[in-house]
Design an enzyme around this catalytic site. Structure first.
Site, short mmCIF file in Angstrom:
data_model
loop_
_atom_site.label_atom_id
_atom_site.label_comp_id
_atom_site.label_asym_id
_atom_site.label_seq_id
_atom_site.Cartn_x
_atom_site.Cartn_y
_atom_site.Cartn_z
N SER A 133 2.25 13.93 65.61
CA SER A 133 2.56 15.31 66.00
C SER A 133 3.25 16.04 64.85
O SER A 133 4.34 15.63 64.42
CB SER A 133 3.50 15.33 67.21
OG SER A 133 4.14 16.59 67.30
N HIS A 169 -1.91 15.89 66.18
CA HIS A 169 -1.45 16.52 67.43
C HIS A 169 -0.65 17.77 67.09
O HIS A 169 0.33 17.70 66.33
CB HIS A 169 -0.57 15.50 68.18
CG HIS A 169 -0.13 15.91 69.54
ND1 HIS A 169 -0.92 15.80 70.66
CD2 HIS A 169 1.05 16.42 69.96
CE1 HIS A 169 -0.23 16.23 71.72
NE2 HIS A 169 0.96 16.59 71.32
N ASP A 196 1.61 20.70 68.56
CA ASP A 196 2.42 21.09 69.72
C ASP A 196 2.69 22.59 69.72
O ASP A 196 3.44 23.08 68.88
CB ASP A 196 3.75 20.33 69.72
CG ASP A 196 3.59 18.89 70.16
OD1 ASP A 196 4.11 17.99 69.48
OD2 ASP A 196 2.92 18.68 71.19
N MET A 226 4.34 25.72 71.49
CA MET A 226 5.42 26.00 72.44
C MET A 226 5.75 27.49 72.43
O MET A 226 5.86 28.10 71.36
CB MET A 226 6.67 25.20 72.05
CG MET A 226 6.44 23.70 72.04
SD MET A 226 7.93 22.83 71.49
CE MET A 226 7.30 21.14 71.56
N HIS A 285 -1.95 20.77 71.97
CA HIS A 285 -1.20 20.59 73.22
C HIS A 285 -0.50 21.89 73.58
O HIS A 285 0.50 22.25 72.93
CB HIS A 285 -0.20 19.44 73.00
CG HIS A 285 0.69 19.17 74.17
ND1 HIS A 285 1.80 18.36 74.04
CD2 HIS A 285 0.65 19.57 75.47
CE1 HIS A 285 2.41 18.30 75.22
NE2 HIS A 285 1.73 19.01 76.09
N MET A 302 1.90 23.97 75.43
CA MET A 302 3.06 24.00 76.30
C MET A 302 3.48 25.47 76.42
O MET A 302 4.52 25.91 75.90
CB MET A 302 4.21 23.15 75.73
CG MET A 302 3.95 21.67 75.82
SD MET A 302 5.00 20.71 74.72
CE MET A 302 4.06 20.88 73.21
N MET A 344 3.20 13.04 79.72
CA MET A 344 4.44 13.29 78.98
C MET A 344 5.43 12.18 79.29
O MET A 344 5.68 11.88 80.46
CB MET A 344 5.03 14.64 79.38
CG MET A 344 4.29 15.87 78.86
SD MET A 344 4.07 15.88 77.09
CE MET A 344 5.77 15.93 76.55
N GLY A 367 9.28 19.95 74.90
CA GLY A 367 10.04 21.00 74.20
C GLY A 367 10.57 20.54 72.85
O GLY A 367 10.72 21.36 71.94
N ASP A 394 2.69 10.79 75.21
CA ASP A 394 3.30 11.75 74.29
C ASP A 394 4.81 11.86 74.48
O ASP A 394 5.27 12.37 75.48
CB ASP A 394 2.64 13.12 74.55
CG ASP A 394 3.03 14.15 73.53
OD1 ASP A 394 2.65 15.33 73.70
OD2 ASP A 394 3.73 13.81 72.56
#
Ligand code: DX5
Ligand code: ZN
Length: 220
Positions: free
Chosen positions: A9, A34, A36, A38, A67, A69, A138, A143, A176
């Protein structure tokens, strides 16, 4: 079964030399990266958007695992598909029309994943399992990188593997959060196909050898 995949990630990477960090992770044997995403609403942190994914796409040919979020992911899946995502994963907690959202991701030519938080019952995934190519379990509260693997995740992982067997499905199971060389073997034997690793990889002194160590521990 195919060897487990390690998906570093980049949230934990050094953005001052992101391309170099990615290259080292790929050299260490990571076939996925990966990303992330957010938004500071679904999770209490803000990371990066489609433009950074597009930049990462220009730097590597590996499989880009995005991913989301974020609240209301339907508004952004086209942007991430255009940016070069190979897989787009949305949270069951953010999709009131999850079946439609997964269909939209497929219509954009991407693989579709569904993610679930530690506190959300696995049963909420049931309908999505008809269409999902991947389920992201998860194992930390989303976060932030660098958190500790939540131990009851092993039971959820085994339960998810059982669900897949009973439904005769072939979606990948991705884990993850808090993954390292020390728990990679337990995580793989409990059913994970894809292991996301952020800080254990990018905060190590040798990124490539850390990826290799996680792959070996996972039985790759
Ligand atoms: C957390 C992210 C994870 C995290 C993994 O919200 O979804 O991918 O970056 O980082 P580590 O491996 O450090 O827990
Ligand atoms: Zn993630």
């Amino acid at each position: 079964t195919s060897p487990p995949v390690v998906a570093p990630s980049i949230l934990a990477a050094n953005f001052l030399h992101l391309e170099n960090d990615i290259r080292q992770a790929v050299d260490g044997g990571a076939p996925w990266i990966h990303c992330d995403i957010m938004d500071g609403h679904f999770v209490p942190n803000i990371s990066f958007g489609p433009d950074v994914v597009e930049t990462v796409r220009s730097a590597t040919d590996v499989f880009l695992d995005v991913h989301l979020m974020i609240e209301d992911p339907d508004r952004y899946i086209a942007d991430f598909a255009r940016a070069g995502a190979d897989l787009i994963t949305v949270h069951v907690e953010t999709c009131p029309h999850l079946h439609r959202t997964l269909q939209s991701i497929h219509e954009l030519g991407c693989h579709a994943g569904v993610a679930i938080n530690p506190g959300t019952a696995l049963g909420t995934l049931r309908a999505a399992l008809e269409d999902a190519d991947l389920v992201l379990l998860m194992t930390v509260n989303p976060g932030f990188g660098g958190q500790k693997f939540i131990r009851f995740s092993y039971d959820r992982l085994r339960a998810l593997r059982l669900m897949r067997q009973e439904l005769n499905k072939s979606f990948l199971i991705e884990v993850d959060g808090g993954v390292s060389r020390s728990n990679a073997s337990d995580i793989t034997s409990a059913g994970a196909d894809v292991l996301v690793a952020g800080s254990s990889v990018f905060k190590s002194s040798d990124i490539a050898s850390e990826v290799d160590a996680i792959r070996n521990a996972a039985g790759a």
